[in-house]
Design a protein around this motif. Sequence first.
Motif, PDB file in Angstrom:
ATOM      1  N   VAL A 215      -7.104  -0.500  -3.025  1.00 19.81           N
ATOM      2  CA  VAL A 215      -6.222  -0.128  -1.487  1.00 19.81           C
ATOM      3  C   VAL A 215      -7.522  -1.299  -0.693  1.00 19.81           C
TER       4      VAL A 215
ATOM      5  N   GLN B 135      -6.408   2.361   9.193  1.00 20.76           N
ATOM      6  CA  GLN B 135      -5.110   2.862   8.952  1.00 20.76           C
ATOM      7  C   GLN B 135      -4.772   2.132   8.118  1.00 20.76           C
ATOM      8  N   GLY B 136      -3.229   2.540   7.497  1.00 22.25           N
ATOM      9  CA  GLY B 136      -2.387   2.076   6.223  1.00 22.25           C
ATOM     10  C   GLY B 136      -1.755   3.008   5.906  1.00 22.25           C
TER      11      GLY B 136
ATOM     12  N   GLU C 114       0.995  -1.116  -0.028  1.00 24.47           N
ATOM     13  CA  GLU C 114       0.047  -0.272   0.245  1.00 24.47           C
ATOM     14  C   GLU C 114       0.938   1.853   0.199  1.00 24.47           C
TER      15      GLU C 114
ATOM     16  N   VAL D 293      -8.570  -3.970  -1.251  1.00 27.98           N
ATOM     17  CA  VAL D 293      -8.696  -5.304  -1.000  1.00 27.98           C
ATOM     18  C   VAL D 293      -8.098  -5.710  -0.495  1.00 27.98           C
ATOM     19  N   ASP D 294      -6.506  -5.077  -0.916  1.00 27.36           N
ATOM     20  CA  ASP D 294      -5.598  -5.406  -1.428  1.00 27.36           C
ATOM     21  C   ASP D 294      -3.929  -5.006  -1.029  1.00 27.36           C
ATOM     22  N   SER D 295      -5.039  -4.532   0.322  1.00 27.16           N
ATOM     23  CA  SER D 295      -4.501  -4.031   1.178  1.00 27.16           C
ATOM     24  C   SER D 295      -4.277  -4.518   3.100  1.00 27.16           C
ATOM     25  N   ARG D 296      -5.377  -3.390   3.265  1.00 26.67           N
ATOM     26  CA  ARG D 296      -6.607  -3.015   3.836  1.00 26.67           C
ATOM     27  C   ARG D 296      -7.261  -5.002   4.506  1.00 26.67           C
TER      28      ARG D 296
ATOM     29  N   LEU E 133      -3.404  -3.443  -6.390  1.00 28.18           N
ATOM     30  CA  LEU E 133      -2.924  -2.911  -6.025  1.00 28.18           C
ATOM     31  C   LEU E 133      -0.887  -2.770  -6.345  1.00 28.18           C
TER      32      LEU E 133
END
Lengths: 325, 675
Positions: B50, B25-26, A256, B52-55, A285
């Motif tokens: 963001v 948060q991120g 991210e 779907v693929d990080s949080r 991402l």
Amino acid sequence: MRRTVIAVGAATLLALSACGTTEDSSSEREAEKTSEAAANGGPITLTDADGRTVELPGPAQDVVVTEWQQVEDVLTLGVTPVGAADPAGYNTWDTAVPLEDGDDLDVGMRGSINKQAVLDKDPDLIIVEQGGDVDLLKDTDIPILVTAGADAKDPIGQMKKTFELIAQALGKQDEAAAVLEEFDTSLAEAKDAVAQAEPESKRFVYADAYVTGSTLAIRPFGQGSYMGELGEELGLENAWTGKVDPAYGLGQTDVEGLTAIKDAELFYTGTESTEWLKALDSNRLWTRSDFVTDDRVTAFPTGIWTFGGPRSGEQILDAYVDALT
Amino acid sequence: MLGAASALLAVVVALVAVVSWHLTQGTTAVGAGDLLDVVLGRAPGSTVDVLVDSRLPRMLAGLVVGVALGVAGAVFQSLARNALASPDTLAVNAGAVAAVTTVAAFGISVPFVGNTFVAFGGALLAAGLVLLLAGGGSASTTRLILAGSALALALDAVGTAMLLLFDQETTGLFAWGRGTLSQTGLDGVESMGPIVAVTVLATLLLARRLDLLGLGDDAASSLGVPVLATRVLGTVLAVLLCACAVNLAGPIGFVGLAAPALVRLAARVVPSVSRHLVLLPMAGLVGAVLVLLTDAVVRAVLGAEQSLRVPTGVSTTMVGAVALVVLARQARDAGPTRRPASARPGALHGRLRFGVVVAVLVVLAATAAVVGLLAGYSWFLVGDVANWLQGDAVPKIRLGLDERAPRVVAALLAGAALALAGTTTQAVCRNPLAEPSILGVTGGAAAGAVIVVTTVGSPSSAQIALAAAVGAIVAMVLVYAVTWRGGLDPDRLVLVGIGVAAFGGALCALLLVYSDPFNTPALYTWLSGSTYGRSWGQVVPVAVALVVTVPLALLLHRELDLLALDDETPRLVGIRLERLRIVALAVAALLAATAVAAVGTVAFVGLVAPHAARALVAGRHLRVLPVAMLLGMVLLSVADTVGRVAIVPAELPAGLVVAVVGAPYFLWLLYRSRA
């Protein structure tokens, strides 16, 4: 029980019977060394990175070096150290100036060298990293030169300072000046090459990453890193502005976090990178980010020590030029 | 049942709240408003990515790991009828980690799902070995935990040794080695999540059997429960959960112990929670809340980017530890932790046997000391040592022995100190697992030392020793004060001690990671106990501590005998129980603190030496104390020498060697003494 007693007794006797000594006389050699040193140019007085005064009877010839950047520096100046920390690892990670016959020189791991191995090499100078092995070695009569590996306030200047300090101790100032001149020339040439190539984006980020299982750690080389600073010297802009450590200028992020670099080129170490790249194949991402869709992700060649000396620096400059032209 | 339902509901509500916070948060600015836009379908594609693929991967990883560890811990605790049973104390996590690390260290690259097999294989092997050594499914709970913690220490040592020896190849394993939620994407959760879900459901099928097993093996089998089959099945399921968790995020410490413990403490208020049909899902949910809340708080405090430097397992350990300590204090009974007093009964042996044992050990200790002086990078001969003692060795040998001698003496004295501390602690706590490190004393000492090492530029050995002593005393006073409630319950003491110990260990890891993130081998060396770079200045405090405490301990040998029996007997014969306990614990704290200053955190000696001593000369402290100290000296000294010689010129920390050398012996001891 009785058998144990007998075994222990036998072992003790065996140990006690080995009552000789391993002493040999090395005073002759000492004398020889001193006169040789004097013949080579007389006493040298230095102030090292810790502000200590180091006095040498003459230019050091037999040196033990406990950190890789300094090993590279010594080799660059034409001196093969008599001892080095983890020579095998050095040859894997720093290909700028190879170290020959590595294993005979081994004095233990970086950060935990073996004092006796160091003494065994009979060095007339030990070059250590700041905050490292000084306490362990200070009671020997052998001079110790403390060097600073990195300083994020001025990484290139610090690299040069360390190189020059080592050159003074080896009596190789002329060679050092020549090497640094070559380095500056490479820098100027690389800068011209980049300027002529007129890359689309002058913003870049250099990072390495590690994947274990499904977990990922990305380490961007931020403001004050040797990697990053060399890029900036070429007229580029290090797009990584996150918080970094005060010595090496390294940051930390995740997928991210990488989205912040949008229009920049993303460079990464070619050493052991297939795994994390593969793991990110299915992360949208990553796959949909500008740098991937516009094909602005480039590997640097393997074996470039990103914390090295002037010769590693030239490898890095070449890699930048290759990537951008 | 209504109580249980509302308790479950309350935990679910808490979980939803934590999850919502966690998702905001991120490392990018995507916040609550943007997420709302996603829900309403009016967010740009990049924001969806963001989410779907990080949080989501990070949140779901925390959720899955928390549930898996919480349920696994609950199952282990019920099977062992011991609140100390957990993925950590049964060597399950250690087995998974050691297997994965070893495979990675040898440069074998295994695809993610394949890694699950590696982790599961390692975990199952560890669990199987523990069960086998403890005497199969019908083992007493004590033996189970003893075998488990011994094996866990050995396997941790293997994993750590791999990290030290192959530091470059395993750089990425450092964060993983202490637990991290940073995911490459949804892949991990997608493959582990379903396995965890199905396994959790399968454990629920065992719920009724586990309820009955709580009554005891005999009672359960008379009610028709197949005890052995239940044990094996439950163990396999729980091991699978742990392997999935380790594969997804590395070892997230302490959740498997803390989550079920918190639920059991809640059972005081809502008794129906203690039924396994409720307890298992509750433990899983509490585990998830624990992991996610910790992660969210750390990110809120440090910022998302900086918090990536802090391994998630370190922060869960700190939070879990505090929660456990606070709640353990309020508990009258900390759960099913009652155990028999001693590891093995042991027949009374004659005076002759004692004499022979002591004589043999004295010879062994002397031999270990001499060999320790001779062995190293260059081997010396006895004549060299003789010359050195007379002060006329040539410089190279003088310097060599000047360096080696304090290390040999540090190992010998610290070995004795740790063994003595372990013996007195085990007597006070009447728990064969108790030793200074489990009571938090070693962790406190190490934390004190590390605080000085990381904040003062280059501290003197006296400063380090002083800081270690202060840390140990703070930890001991804390444990004692928190535990004290009109009396000292040994079970509560151990529970609080484990909390403080875990907190101290995590604090050390945190401080070391934060102060010098690029020097992981040095950090590991510190945390795993080493005589590297020791000078006489660090050895003197141990010597002084031994001179003060050995006569005191020997003087109190009868009192220690009585203390190890139960609470009533000492009172009956007029012993002032609490004062004796404080004295004994203070002795242990002093010894542990000075030992930490000399050799760092060596855990195994204090555990293994007293047991071995009791096996050799039975249970009377007049005999156990000297034998245990001699064993400790031999064990640590041999380990130190082996560590200096094995991979010369590189070195292995003595603490790692002591675990690798001592654990098989300890396990054999357990195996041999099966009922």
